[in-house]
Design a protein around this motif. Structure first.
Motif, PDB file in Angstrom:
ATOM      1  N   VAL A   1       0.834  -1.203   0.000  1.00  0.00           N
ATOM      2  CA  VAL A   1       0.000   0.000   0.000  1.00  0.00           C
ATOM      3  C   VAL A   1       0.872   1.257   0.000  1.00  0.00           C
ATOM      4  O   VAL A   1       0.582   2.227  -0.706  1.00  0.00           O
ATOM      5  CB  VAL A   1      -0.964  -0.004   1.206  1.00  0.00           C
ATOM      6  CG1 VAL A   1      -1.713   1.328   1.295  1.00  0.00           C
ATOM      7  CG2 VAL A   1      -1.970  -1.150   1.085  1.00  0.00           C
ATOM      8  N   SER A   2       1.945   1.234   0.762  1.00  0.00           N
ATOM      9  CA  SER A   2       2.874   2.367   0.754  1.00  0.00           C
ATOM     10  C   SER A   2       3.474   2.573  -0.634  1.00  0.00           C
ATOM     11  O   SER A   2       3.626   3.712  -1.095  1.00  0.00           O
ATOM     12  CB  SER A   2       3.994   2.131   1.776  1.00  0.00           C
ATOM     13  OG  SER A   2       3.492   2.166   3.097  1.00  0.00           O
ATOM     14  N   ASN A   3       3.800   1.460  -1.308  1.00  0.00           N
ATOM     15  CA  ASN A   3       4.315   1.552  -2.678  1.00  0.00           C
ATOM     16  C   ASN A   3       3.270   2.135  -3.617  1.00  0.00           C
ATOM     17  O   ASN A   3       3.603   2.916  -4.528  1.00  0.00           O
ATOM     18  CB  ASN A   3       4.758   0.172  -3.170  1.00  0.00           C
ATOM     19  CG  ASN A   3       6.021  -0.318  -2.479  1.00  0.00           C
ATOM     20  OD1 ASN A   3       6.766   0.474  -1.897  1.00  0.00           O
ATOM     21  ND2 ASN A   3       6.261  -1.613  -2.516  1.00  0.00           N
ATOM     22  N   LEU A   4       2.002   1.764  -3.410  1.00  0.00           N
ATOM     23  CA  LEU A   4       0.926   2.326  -4.231  1.00  0.00           C
ATOM     24  C   LEU A   4       0.836   3.836  -4.036  1.00  0.00           C
ATOM     25  O   LEU A   4       0.713   4.597  -5.008  1.00  0.00           O
ATOM     26  CB  LEU A   4      -0.413   1.680  -3.866  1.00  0.00           C
ATOM     27  CG  LEU A   4      -0.640   0.229  -4.296  1.00  0.00           C
ATOM     28  CD1 LEU A   4      -1.981  -0.271  -3.778  1.00  0.00           C
ATOM     29  CD2 LEU A   4      -0.584   0.097  -5.814  1.00  0.00           C
ATOM     30  N   PHE A   5       0.897   4.286  -2.774  1.00  0.00           N
ATOM     31  CA  PHE A   5       0.859   5.721  -2.508  1.00  0.00           C
ATOM     32  C   PHE A   5       1.972   6.432  -3.283  1.00  0.00           C
ATOM     33  O   PHE A   5       1.749   7.458  -3.916  1.00  0.00           O
ATOM     34  CB  PHE A   5       1.032   5.995  -1.020  1.00  0.00           C
ATOM     35  CG  PHE A   5      -0.189   5.713  -0.175  1.00  0.00           C
ATOM     36  CD1 PHE A   5      -1.405   5.428  -0.736  1.00  0.00           C
ATOM     37  CD2 PHE A   5      -0.086   5.742   1.204  1.00  0.00           C
ATOM     38  CE1 PHE A   5      -2.521   5.178   0.039  1.00  0.00           C
ATOM     39  CE2 PHE A   5      -1.194   5.495   2.000  1.00  0.00           C
ATOM     40  CZ  PHE A   5      -2.412   5.212   1.418  1.00  0.00           C
ATOM     41  N   ALA A   6       3.169   5.867  -3.198  1.00  0.00           N
ATOM     42  CA  ALA A   6       4.329   6.507  -3.821  1.00  0.00           C
ATOM     43  C   ALA A   6       4.208   6.510  -5.345  1.00  0.00           C
ATOM     44  O   ALA A   6       4.425   7.533  -6.003  1.00  0.00           O
ATOM     45  CB  ALA A   6       5.607   5.787  -3.387  1.00  0.00           C
ATOM     46  N   LYS A   7       3.866   5.349  -5.922  1.00  0.00           N
ATOM     47  CA  LYS A   7       3.828   5.235  -7.382  1.00  0.00           C
ATOM     48  C   LYS A   7       2.661   5.982  -8.006  1.00  0.00           C
ATOM     49  O   LYS A   7       2.760   6.478  -9.131  1.00  0.00           O
ATOM     50  CB  LYS A   7       3.775   3.757  -7.785  1.00  0.00           C
ATOM     51  CG  LYS A   7       5.070   2.993  -7.510  1.00  0.00           C
ATOM     52  CD  LYS A   7       4.977   1.548  -7.987  1.00  0.00           C
ATOM     53  CE  LYS A   7       6.286   0.810  -7.744  1.00  0.00           C
ATOM     54  NZ  LYS A   7       6.235  -0.604  -8.237  1.00  0.00           N
ATOM     55  N   LEU A   8       1.540   6.066  -7.284  1.00  0.00           N
ATOM     56  CA  LEU A   8       0.356   6.734  -7.820  1.00  0.00           C
ATOM     57  C   LEU A   8       0.300   8.207  -7.424  1.00  0.00           C
ATOM     58  O   LEU A   8      -0.584   8.937  -7.874  1.00  0.00           O
ATOM     59  CB  LEU A   8      -0.912   6.026  -7.341  1.00  0.00           C
ATOM     60  CG  LEU A   8      -1.075   4.560  -7.765  1.00  0.00           C
ATOM     61  CD1 LEU A   8      -2.357   3.977  -7.188  1.00  0.00           C
ATOM     62  CD2 LEU A   8      -1.059   4.421  -9.285  1.00  0.00           C
ATOM     63  N   GLY A   9       1.227   8.634  -6.558  1.00  0.00           N
ATOM     64  CA  GLY A   9       1.221  10.018  -6.106  1.00  0.00           C
ATOM     65  C   GLY A   9      -0.017  10.343  -5.292  1.00  0.00           C
ATOM     66  O   GLY A   9      -0.545  11.453  -5.351  1.00  0.00           O
ATOM     67  N   ALA A  10      -0.483   9.358  -4.515  1.00  0.00           N
ATOM     68  CA  ALA A  10      -1.725   9.506  -3.756  1.00  0.00           C
ATOM     69  C   ALA A  10      -1.421   9.857  -2.308  1.00  0.00           C
ATOM     70  O   ALA A  10      -0.533   9.273  -1.693  1.00  0.00           O
ATOM     71  CB  ALA A  10      -2.540   8.216  -3.818  1.00  0.00           C
ATOM     72  N   ARG A  11      -2.217  10.784  -1.753  1.00  0.00           N
ATOM     73  CA  ARG A  11      -2.037  11.193  -0.359  1.00  0.00           C
ATOM     74  C   ARG A  11      -2.634  10.179   0.604  1.00  0.00           C
ATOM     75  O   ARG A  11      -2.145   9.974   1.705  1.00  0.00           O
ATOM     76  CB  ARG A  11      -2.717  12.551  -0.142  1.00  0.00           C
ATOM     77  CG  ARG A  11      -2.566  13.120   1.250  1.00  0.00           C
ATOM     78  CD  ARG A  11      -3.451  14.330   1.431  1.00  0.00           C
ATOM     79  NE  ARG A  11      -4.856  13.959   1.350  1.00  0.00           N
ATOM     80  CZ  ARG A  11      -5.829  14.805   1.043  1.00  0.00           C
ATOM     81  NH1 ARG A  11      -5.541  16.050   0.747  1.00  0.00           N
ATOM     82  NH2 ARG A  11      -7.081  14.404   1.000  1.00  0.00           N
TER      83      ARG A  11
END
Length: 243
Positions: A212-222
């Protein structure tokens, strides 16, 4: 660490050292604050570290006490809950759950735009409030399924229904994801918590947190709400009704 940095909390209760979620209660009505404090006082996983009657006071106490979660009313004197949430998130003073009497879309979307991690109504059961505090303390976002659907419907309205994979929004971001991250993305978009995703995929919860942390980083999501919106806009999950 806040959701804005694209990383999830690995533990809660960083100030108490006891693993409990440290909570600040904010409401201009003393009776309501006392009621919430009484409900939470019997929970071994939660510690109330302060109370505030205005948004301005909430910011000041949050800066001093550094709570994990702030339970925030909307309509208050001096500074309302939306503006206080915006300031608390900007200064990384804790994560905010908006708790209001009014089921209004303008409050909902203003709260999310200000950076709130959860949105509940004051008629929620005590168990729902406790679960929301624990979820947000873990780094999850907490929105009822019908609220998530309203967010997605608002943010994806007007998008063309038929698009090729290359034409879909966020195609370049989605292309960066591994097969496992795509799996996790679809489950996050379906409204699953980290614990539920771990059980579904037969992997450890710590591994899910990493994905999930990787998703935040890769998608630029807060936060998880934005991840859900991106998943729907990209066609990973079809339609807001899937929540």
């Amino acid at each position: 660490m806040s959701e804005q940095s694209g990383q999830e909390e690995q533990a809660v209760g960083h100030g108490s050292g006891e693993g409990r979620v440290r909570v600040l209660l904010v409401d201009d009505q003393p009776v309501i604050r006392s009621g919430f404090a009484m409900i939470l006082s019997v929970e071994e996983t939660i510690e109330v570290v302060g109370e505030a009657a205005t948004g301005r006071e909430a910011v000041e106490i949050a800066a001093r006490e550094r709570p994990d979660v702030i339970v925030m009313d909307v309509q208050m004197p001096e500074m309302d809950g939306i503006e206080a949430t915006r300031e608390i998130v900007r200064r990384d003073l804790g994560k905010v759950i908006i708790l209001t009497t009014f089921d209004r879309d303008d409050y909902l979307f203003a709260a999310l735009e200000a950076g709130a991690s959860g949105f509940l109504l004051k008629n929620a059961e005590a168990e729902q409030l406790v679960a929301a505090i624990e979820a947000v303390g873990r780094g999850d976002a907490l929105l009822a399924p019908e609220v998530t659907s309203r967010v997605i419907a608002r943010m994806t309205s007007g998008a063309p229904a038929e698009r090729s994979d290359a034409e879909r929004p966020h195609a370049d971001l989605i292309a960066q994801l591994t097969e496992r991250e795509l799996e996790v993305l679809s489950l996050v978009a379906a409204g699953m918590s980290n614990q539920e995703i771990a059980g579904h995929l037969f992997i450890g919860e710590a591994t899910v947190k990493t994905h999930v942390s990787n998703l935040f980083a890769k998608l630029g999501a807060r936060d998880r709400v934005r991840v859900v919106v991106i998943a729907h806009e990209a066609g990973i999950v079809e339609g807001p009704g899937t929540d």
